[in-house]
Design a protein around this motif. Structure first.
Motif, PDB file in Angstrom:
ATOM      1  N   ARG A 140       2.729   2.515  -3.238  1.00  0.00           N
ATOM      2  CA  ARG A 140       2.014   3.237  -4.296  1.00  0.00           C
ATOM      3  C   ARG A 140       2.271   4.738  -4.251  1.00  0.00           C
ATOM      4  N   SER A 141       2.682   5.255  -3.084  1.00  0.00           N
ATOM      5  CA  SER A 141       2.838   6.711  -2.963  1.00  0.00           C
ATOM      6  C   SER A 141       4.214   7.167  -2.475  1.00  0.00           C
ATOM      7  N   VAL A 142       5.014   6.253  -1.940  1.00  0.00           N
ATOM      8  CA  VAL A 142       6.352   6.589  -1.458  1.00  0.00           C
ATOM      9  C   VAL A 142       7.332   5.546  -1.991  1.00  0.00           C
ATOM     10  N   SER A 143       8.622   5.748  -1.797  1.00  0.00           N
ATOM     11  CA  SER A 143       9.608   4.822  -2.361  1.00  0.00           C
ATOM     12  C   SER A 143      10.462   4.162  -1.277  1.00  0.00           C
ATOM     13  N   GLN A 155       9.015  15.924  -0.879  1.00  0.00           N
ATOM     14  CA  GLN A 155       8.135  17.083  -0.869  1.00  0.00           C
ATOM     15  C   GLN A 155       8.970  18.329  -1.123  1.00  0.00           C
ATOM     16  N   PHE A 206      10.119   9.776   1.299  1.00  0.00           N
ATOM     17  CA  PHE A 206       9.007  10.633   0.910  1.00  0.00           C
ATOM     18  C   PHE A 206       9.596  11.921   0.363  1.00  0.00           C
ATOM     19  N   SER A 262       0.819  -1.207   0.000  1.00  0.00           N
ATOM     20  CA  SER A 262       0.000   0.000   0.000  1.00  0.00           C
ATOM     21  C   SER A 262       0.859   1.266   0.000  1.00  0.00           C
TER      22      SER A 262
END
Length: 156
Positions: free
Chosen positions: A84-87, A110, A108, A81
Motif C-alpha cells: 500500500r505504501s511501497v512498490s 524519497q 521506497f 500491507s
C-alpha cells in the motif's frame, strides 16, 4: 547528490521507514569496513556510505513462528500491507535455527531517489525486532550483495 550527502539521506529513509528509534542489544555486523554511525551500534554504514543497516526493537508483540507455514501466512499479509505504501514488494519465510522470520524486499522513494530495502522481521522473545538494509536502487555499489546476504542468511 554529493557523496557526503548520500549517507544522511539513507539515514533519513531508514528513520522514516522504521519510525522512532528504540534501544536493543547491538547488532553485530561481521563485514570489513562497516562501522556504527555516530556511535550507535544499531545503525551501520559501509565505508563508502552507500549502504546502511539498522537494527530496531519496536516494542510491539510479535509471534514466534515455529513452522514455515506460519511465517508464510504472515509474509503474505506483510506483502499486502507494505504494498500500500511501497512498490515491488517480495516477502518470504526465513529459517533462524528452528524459529522462522520473514524477509521483505521492496522499493521506497524519497526526495526523488528510489531505494531498494531489505528488511528482516524477527521475534525476540515475543517482541518485534527488525534488521533493515538500504541502498539507492539506481546504483550497484559493491556493499549491496554483502548487506543483503547478511540480512538474508546471518542476521538473527
Amino acid at each position: 547528490m554529493s557523496a557526503r550527502a548520500f549517507p544522511a539521506l539513507l539515514a533519513s529513509v531508514l528513520l522514516t521507514l522504521l519510525g522512532l528509534s528504540s534501544h536493543s542489544a547491538a547488532l553485530i555486523v561481521p563485514m570489513t569496513g562497516w562501522t556504527p554511525l555516530n556511535g550507535d551500534a544499531n545503525y551501520w554504514a559501509d565505508a563508502s556510505g552507500q549502504c546502511v543497516m539498522r537494527e530496531e526493537r519496536h516494542g510491539q508483540a510479535f509471534p514466534q513462528f515455529t513452522t514455515p507455514d506460519d511465517a508464510r501466512l504472515f509474509a503474505v499479509k506483510l506483502q499486502s500491507s507494505l504494498g500500500r505504501s511501497v512498490s515491488n514488494v517480495v516477502t518470504q519465510p526465513v529459517d533462524r535455527s528452528g524459529q522462522w522470520g520473514v524477509l521483505a524486499a521492496y522499493d521506497f522513494q524519497q526526495s526523488g531517489v528510489k531505494y531498494r530495502v531489505s528488511q528482516l522481521y524477527l521475534s525476540d522473545r515475543g517482541v518485534l525486532r527488525t534488521v533493515t538494509g538500504s541502498s539507492a536502487a539506481q546504483t550497484a555499489p559493491a556493499c549491496v550483495t554483502d548487506m543483503r546476504d547478511f540480512i538474508r542468511y546471518l542476521a538473527n
